[in-house]
Design an enzyme around this catalytic site. Structure first.
Site, mmCIF file in Angstrom:
data_model
loop_
_atom_site.group_PDB
_atom_site.id
_atom_site.type_symbol
_atom_site.label_atom_id
_atom_site.label_comp_id
_atom_site.label_asym_id
_atom_site.label_seq_id
_atom_site.Cartn_x
_atom_site.Cartn_y
_atom_site.Cartn_z
ATOM 1 N N CYS A 1 48.356 51.560 62.953
ATOM 2 C CA CYS A 1 49.525 50.969 62.737
ATOM 3 C C CYS A 1 50.479 51.421 64.106
ATOM 4 O O CYS A 1 49.954 51.144 65.185
ATOM 5 C CB CYS A 1 50.121 51.245 61.578
ATOM 6 S SG CYS A 1 51.550 50.209 61.210
ATOM 7 N N HIS A 2 51.627 52.245 63.699
ATOM 8 C CA HIS A 2 52.320 52.662 64.948
ATOM 9 C C HIS A 2 51.857 54.487 65.505
ATOM 10 O O HIS A 2 52.642 54.876 66.206
ATOM 11 C CB HIS A 2 53.890 52.902 64.424
ATOM 12 C CG HIS A 2 54.776 51.535 64.278
ATOM 13 N ND1 HIS A 2 54.433 50.706 63.198
ATOM 14 C CD2 HIS A 2 55.590 51.119 65.003
ATOM 15 C CE1 HIS A 2 55.194 49.747 63.287
ATOM 16 N NE2 HIS A 2 55.767 49.770 64.377
#
Length: 188
Positions: A113-114
């Site tokens: 994800c991030h």
């Protein structure tokens, strides 16, 4: 993966407040189910706050402060996402050095994800094939990475995925890389 594939291994899960909770709990369960020790490492000393997207989730106890942690004592690293978590982590020099050391020691790293935001700060994505949450695409490309929109991308011990929907593939590949161990091409 069999139940004891990772017996005797220690895997660091690096987070601070604001991580996407399922991106910690699912990999942690997979690591433990494979027989390894999962260690929550953080710049914080007490608890870290998980999130369910924008809503607060549970608090998790920190096992080891990053200032007392060394990549030498781990067999792999997991970087969960969430927006606030990697944005805070990448501003901490001790954290960035800790992450970079896994690459220097050719150890597998899994970021979802991030999570790859911290990898950019550590200067370890140039020339690497990765994926991430879509908003990081330009950041990763600007850092020299080859970004693709795929469920799971693995490049010489660096495993990346886009979002919680990718967790089954992410966890499977992460365990495979942790079991395999060091990668000669996994470098800082």
């Amino acid at each position: 993966m069999s139940m004891d594939t990772l017996t005797g291994k220690r895997i660091a899960i690096l987070v601070t407040d604001g991580f996407e909770q399922v991106e910690l709990t699912e990999p942690m369960k997979a690591i433990k189910d494979a027989g390894a020790e999962a260690v929550i490492v953080s710049p914080k000393s007490d608890d870290v706050q998980g999130m369910h997207h924008n809503d607060p989730g549970d608090k998790f106890p920190v096992d080891l402060e990053v200032e007392h942690a060394s990549a030498e004592n781990f067999d792999g690293l997991v970087l969960p996402g969430g927006v606030a978590n990697p944005d805070t982590l990448r501003m901490n020099e001790t954290v960035v050095d800790f992450v970079r050391d896994f690459f220097k020691q050719h150890k597998p790293v899994a970021a979802i994800c991030h999570g790859p935001w911290t990898l950019i700060e550590a200067g370890v994505v140039e020339g690497r094939h990765v994926t991430s949450w879509p908003s990081l695409k330009t950041d990763l490309k600007n850092a020299g990475a080859h970004w693709t929109d795929e469920e799971c991308v693995c490049d010489e011990g660096l495993v990346t995925s886009r979002n919680p929907d990718d967790l089954p593939a992410f966890c499977d590949k992460m365990l495979e890389e942790f079991a395999e161990g060091k990668h000669a091409e996994q470098t800082a």
